[in-house]
Scaffold this motif. Structure first.
Motif, mmCIF file in Angstrom:
data_model
loop_
_atom_site.group_PDB
_atom_site.id
_atom_site.type_symbol
_atom_site.label_atom_id
_atom_site.label_comp_id
_atom_site.label_asym_id
_atom_site.label_seq_id
_atom_site.Cartn_x
_atom_site.Cartn_y
_atom_site.Cartn_z
ATOM 1 N N TYR A 412 0.808 -1.219 0.000
ATOM 2 C CA TYR A 412 0.000 0.000 0.000
ATOM 3 C C TYR A 412 0.845 1.275 0.000
ATOM 4 O O TYR A 412 0.294 2.384 -0.070
ATOM 5 C CB TYR A 412 -0.921 0.016 1.212
ATOM 6 N N ALA A 413 2.160 1.143 0.062
ATOM 7 C CA ALA A 413 3.027 2.322 0.151
ATOM 8 C C ALA A 413 2.877 3.270 -1.040
ATOM 9 O O ALA A 413 2.868 4.496 -0.847
ATOM 10 C CB ALA A 413 4.480 1.888 0.312
ATOM 11 N N PRO A 414 2.754 2.777 -2.297
ATOM 12 C CA PRO A 414 2.569 3.715 -3.415
ATOM 13 C C PRO A 414 1.317 4.581 -3.279
ATOM 14 O O PRO A 414 1.349 5.778 -3.582
ATOM 15 C CB PRO A 414 2.469 2.784 -4.636
ATOM 16 N N ALA A 443 8.937 25.419 -6.242
ATOM 17 C CA ALA A 443 9.779 24.240 -6.423
ATOM 18 C C ALA A 443 9.213 23.053 -5.652
ATOM 19 O O ALA A 443 9.170 21.931 -6.163
ATOM 20 C CB ALA A 443 11.205 24.545 -5.985
ATOM 21 N N ALA A 444 8.764 23.307 -4.406
ATOM 22 C CA ALA A 444 8.197 22.228 -3.589
ATOM 23 C C ALA A 444 6.911 21.699 -4.210
ATOM 24 O O ALA A 444 6.698 20.479 -4.277
ATOM 25 C CB ALA A 444 7.935 22.738 -2.171
ATOM 26 N N GLU A 445 6.058 22.613 -4.676
ATOM 27 C CA GLU A 445 4.802 22.191 -5.284
ATOM 28 C C GLU A 445 5.043 21.343 -6.530
ATOM 29 O O GLU A 445 4.419 20.288 -6.710
ATOM 30 C CB GLU A 445 3.980 23.429 -5.654
ATOM 31 N N THR A 446 5.962 21.769 -7.385
ATOM 32 C CA THR A 446 6.275 21.031 -8.608
ATOM 33 C C THR A 446 6.876 19.667 -8.290
ATOM 34 O O THR A 446 6.495 18.642 -8.873
ATOM 35 C CB THR A 446 7.253 21.840 -9.476
ATOM 36 N N PHE A 447 7.805 19.656 -7.343
ATOM 37 C CA PHE A 447 8.493 18.417 -6.971
ATOM 38 C C PHE A 447 7.507 17.374 -6.438
ATOM 39 O O PHE A 447 7.517 16.206 -6.864
ATOM 40 C CB PHE A 447 9.555 18.738 -5.921
ATOM 41 N N PHE A 448 6.628 17.790 -5.540
ATOM 42 C CA PHE A 448 5.686 16.842 -4.955
ATOM 43 C C PHE A 448 4.567 16.479 -5.932
ATOM 44 O O PHE A 448 4.048 15.364 -5.892
ATOM 45 C CB PHE A 448 5.112 17.406 -3.651
ATOM 46 N N ILE A 453 2.160 12.224 -9.166
ATOM 47 C CA ILE A 453 1.685 11.687 -10.444
ATOM 48 C C ILE A 453 2.415 10.387 -10.776
ATOM 49 O O ILE A 453 1.804 9.408 -11.235
ATOM 50 C CB ILE A 453 1.888 12.725 -11.560
ATOM 51 N N PHE A 454 3.715 10.366 -10.509
ATOM 52 C CA PHE A 454 4.498 9.155 -10.785
ATOM 53 C C PHE A 454 3.953 7.955 -10.014
ATOM 54 O O PHE A 454 3.704 6.889 -10.578
ATOM 55 C CB PHE A 454 5.967 9.398 -10.418
ATOM 56 N N TRP A 455 3.738 8.131 -8.711
ATOM 57 C CA TRP A 455 3.273 6.999 -7.901
ATOM 58 C C TRP A 455 1.812 6.652 -8.201
ATOM 59 O O TRP A 455 1.409 5.490 -8.057
ATOM 60 C CB TRP A 455 3.464 7.308 -6.408
ATOM 61 N N PHE A 456 1.032 7.633 -8.644
ATOM 62 C CA PHE A 456 -0.342 7.328 -9.054
ATOM 63 C C PHE A 456 -0.338 6.416 -10.281
ATOM 64 O O PHE A 456 -1.057 5.407 -10.329
ATOM 65 C CB PHE A 456 -1.100 8.616 -9.353
ATOM 66 N N LEU A 457 0.474 6.773 -11.271
ATOM 67 C CA LEU A 457 0.573 5.941 -12.468
ATOM 68 C C LEU A 457 1.113 4.558 -12.143
ATOM 69 O O LEU A 457 0.679 3.546 -12.704
ATOM 70 C CB LEU A 457 1.465 6.624 -13.507
ATOM 71 N N ILE A 462 -0.163 1.668 -14.790
ATOM 72 C CA ILE A 462 0.078 2.241 -16.123
ATOM 73 C C ILE A 462 1.581 2.359 -16.349
ATOM 74 O O ILE A 462 2.087 2.136 -17.442
ATOM 75 C CB ILE A 462 -0.607 3.615 -16.248
ATOM 76 N N LEU A 463 2.285 2.707 -15.260
ATOM 77 C CA LEU A 463 3.740 2.792 -15.306
ATOM 78 C C LEU A 463 4.293 1.720 -14.382
ATOM 79 O O LEU A 463 3.966 1.687 -13.203
ATOM 80 C CB LEU A 463 4.201 4.183 -14.837
ATOM 81 N N ASP A 464 5.097 0.840 -14.897
ATOM 82 C CA ASP A 464 5.617 -0.262 -14.094
ATOM 83 C C ASP A 464 7.114 -0.366 -14.311
ATOM 84 O O ASP A 464 7.576 -0.811 -15.364
ATOM 85 C CB ASP A 464 4.930 -1.576 -14.474
ATOM 86 N N ILE A 465 7.854 0.109 -13.353
ATOM 87 C CA ILE A 465 9.312 0.052 -13.441
ATOM 88 C C ILE A 465 9.802 -0.924 -12.382
ATOM 89 O O ILE A 465 9.567 -0.744 -11.191
ATOM 90 C CB ILE A 465 9.950 1.431 -13.192
ATOM 91 N N THR A 466 10.453 -1.972 -12.818
ATOM 92 C CA THR A 466 10.943 -2.980 -11.878
ATOM 93 C C THR A 466 12.439 -3.123 -12.023
ATOM 94 O O THR A 466 13.040 -2.704 -13.019
ATOM 95 C CB THR A 466 10.283 -4.340 -12.129
ATOM 96 N N CYS A 467 13.034 -3.732 -11.036
ATOM 97 C CA CYS A 467 14.480 -3.960 -11.034
ATOM 98 C C CYS A 467 14.745 -5.325 -11.657
ATOM 99 O O CYS A 467 14.308 -6.354 -11.137
ATOM 100 C CB CYS A 467 15.027 -3.905 -9.605
ATOM 101 N N THR A 468 15.440 -5.315 -12.762
ATOM 102 C CA THR A 468 15.727 -6.569 -13.468
ATOM 103 C C THR A 468 17.226 -6.836 -13.411
ATOM 104 O O THR A 468 18.032 -5.982 -13.800
ATOM 105 C CB THR A 468 15.270 -6.494 -14.934
ATOM 106 N N LEU A 469 17.583 -8.004 -12.941
ATOM 107 C CA LEU A 469 18.983 -8.384 -12.846
ATOM 108 C C LEU A 469 19.299 -9.393 -13.928
ATOM 109 O O LEU A 469 18.558 -10.351 -14.138
ATOM 110 C CB LEU A 469 19.289 -8.984 -11.469
ATOM 111 N N LYS A 470 20.388 -9.138 -14.645
ATOM 112 C CA LYS A 470 20.792 -10.087 -15.661
ATOM 113 C C LYS A 470 21.350 -11.351 -15.010
ATOM 114 O O LYS A 470 22.120 -11.247 -14.048
ATOM 115 C CB LYS A 470 21.848 -9.466 -16.578
ATOM 116 N N PRO A 471 20.998 -12.540 -15.520
ATOM 117 C CA PRO A 471 21.539 -13.759 -14.929
ATOM 118 C C PRO A 471 23.045 -13.839 -15.159
ATOM 119 O O PRO A 471 23.569 -13.430 -16.195
ATOM 120 C CB PRO A 471 20.796 -14.863 -15.702
ATOM 121 N N LYS A 472 23.727 -14.325 -14.150
ATOM 122 C CA LYS A 472 25.183 -14.472 -14.242
ATOM 123 C C LYS A 472 25.513 -15.613 -15.209
ATOM 124 O O LYS A 472 24.830 -16.632 -15.236
ATOM 125 C CB LYS A 472 25.781 -14.755 -12.852
ATOM 126 N N PRO A 473 26.563 -15.460 -15.995
ATOM 127 C CA PRO A 473 26.952 -16.531 -16.910
ATOM 128 C C PRO A 473 27.377 -17.769 -16.133
ATOM 129 O O PRO A 473 27.989 -17.668 -15.061
ATOM 130 C CB PRO A 473 28.108 -15.922 -17.707
#
Length: 474
Positions: A412-414, A443-448, A453-457, A462-473
């Motif tokens: 629920y953090a987002p 500046a504060a208003e724009t930043f927040f 908007i980022f966390w709403f998406l 709609i916006l899904d950014i995940t951490c992808t790790l390449k498998p080690k050889p």
């Protein structure tokens, strides 16, 4: 004209403004250096009595609050040393959690406004048995020793009285041991042991008491490190990183030891001293760890447990014992429990959650913004109504709490982050802040707004950014 210019170049009169300016700059640099050294000395209790004696408690500078730049500087130096020695540096999630607890405590001070010391002032005013001069060096040294002696018993009580431990356990909740942990404190820590200092009110002027409370706490910051192994003969008298590492251990031999603040002699006198063992690795954290980066949860979970235990006990004798006896007490057992009942803690994996690099950077930036916001509140709070201060404090605490939830990747953090950002944007748009520049507010208003908007998406996928790790050889 050329001759005139040449004469001017050769004239000492023309050089005078430059010379004066140079002297002024040099003087300012010297003054800044002197102030820096004085601030540094306060961390180690190296301060002259004549410069730190005040006639009234209200005249005592907020030494602890003013020391935050030094705290941050020392943390940077500590991590540089660890990096050079090819050892693990501080974890961002755990360090920010520790610093959040420090801001929690400072927010509490803004709300309490020194009221936890009111009874001390009252006793001194009405019942003191002598009038020690506030500017007398002997008064300064007596106050220093008296405050440290009382701190030993405050600290010991916080480990031996269950309801006090419910607050003090916050300080022991980190599985790391570094300078940031020195700032990990309970909001109610100042209220936990005020009664132990009251005998000093019969003799020690309030201004001296407040001053040495600050210095006692400042000294204890730098002993929270693994980069300093030993200080040689000083280990016999002073509390040092070597001694305090033992105090923070959850190993059986570490429990209930080394309570001293500045001086370790109290532990040697009262039988609570323990040496660090080279053949046994110290395991940090609580005996029963509470895995979390949520500072609000870490501040409150144990108090809830004490209340539940009180309710589960039969008879008022056992109910009161569940509050005022030791954390290890069981019905029919001694006040502090039995040694054989203590849990033997062995090496364990530290609680950690891997989140993407961009999220760590985001949380670091927003934490920095909250620190700046708290700083601005601390500068203005005396001119604000208690209700206004309370509202800002609640927002800061809520913000730091959600930063912790994001470190945990809470589901629920987002959504909470969207609400947190929009509350700030709405406040900037609807409320008036006459003493803050319009550019800063924009500046504060724009930043927040962008953050929200980022966390709403992201929350509606709609916006899904995940951490992808390449498998080690292979």
């Amino acid at each position: 004209m050329s001759n005139l210019m040449e004469e001017c170049r050769n004239s000492s009169i023309c050089d005078l403004p430059i010379s004066v300016a140079g002297q002024k700059i040099t003087g300012e640099v010297k003054e800044d250096l002197v102030q820096f050294i004085r601030g540094l000395g306060r961390l180690f209790y190296v301060v002259p009595p004549e410069d730190t004696s005040f006639s009234d408690a209200e005249d005592v500078p907020k030494f602890f609050y003013n020391a935050w730049p030094y705290f941050l500087l020392f943390m940077v130096i500590e991590n540089l040393i660890l990096w050079v020695e090819n050892r693990k540096t501080a974890r961002l999630n755990d360090s920010i959690t520790s610093l959040s607890h420090g801001i929690f405590q400072e927010c509490g001070r803004l709300l309490f406004r020194g009221s936890e010391s009111y009874l001390y002032f009252y006793i001194y005013k009405n019942f003191r048995i002598c009038d020690l001069p506030w500017d007398w060096p002997l008064t300064w040294y007596l106050a220093a020793i008296g405050v440290d002696f009382c701190y030993y018993w405050v600290h010991r009580a916080c480990h031996e009285v269950h309801i006090l431990w419910a607050q003090h356990q916050v300080h022991h909740s980190s599985e790391d041991y570094n300078l940031a942990v020195g700032l990990r404190q309970s909001v109610l820590q100042g209220w936990c042991g005020f009664i132990f200092y009251l005998p000093l009110a019969l003799v020690v002027p309030p201004s001296q008491f407040v001053t040495h409370q600050y210095f006692n706490l400042l000294y204890q910051f730098w002993i929270h490190t693994e980069t300093v192994k030993t200080l040689g003969p000083l280990e016999w008298i002073f509390n040092t990183p070597n001694h305090h590492r033992v105090h923070h251990g959850s190993n059986i031999y570490c429990l209930d030891t080394n309570y001293g603040g500045v001086l370790i002699i109290w532990d040697r006198i009262f039988g609570t001293f323990a040496r660090e063992r080279e053949d046994e690795e110290i395991i940090y954290g609580l005996v029963y760890n509470q895995p979390s980066f949520n500072p609000l949860h870490l501040q409150t979970f144990y108090t809830k447990y004490v209340i539940e235990r009180f309710g589960a006990m039969e008879g008022y004798k056992n109910k009161l014992a569940a509050i005022f006896y030791g954390p290890s007490w069981q019905p029919g057992k001694p006040r502090l429990g039995l040694e054989e009942d203590k849990v033997k803690v062995t090496k364990r994996d530290k609680f950690d959650v891997q989140i993407p690099l961009w999220c760590n950077i985001y949380l670091l930036v927003h934490f920095t913004v909250m620190v700046y916001g708290f700083h601005q509140l601390a500068l203005r709070y005396l001119n604000l109504s208690p209700v206004t201060v309370l509202i800002f404090v609640v927002y800061i605490i809520a913000s730091l709490t959600n930063i912790g939830l994001l470190f945990e990747n809470h589901k629920y953090a987002p959504i909470y982050e969207v609400l947190r950002c929009m509350v700030l944007v709405t406040a900037v748009q609807r409320l008036k802040f006459p003493d803050i520049e319009c550019s800063t507010l924009l500046a504060a208003e724009t930043f927040f707004l962008v953050s929200g908007i980022f966390w709403f998406l992201k929350s509606i996928r709609i916006l899904d950014i995940t951490c992808t790790l390449k498998p080690k050889p292979a």
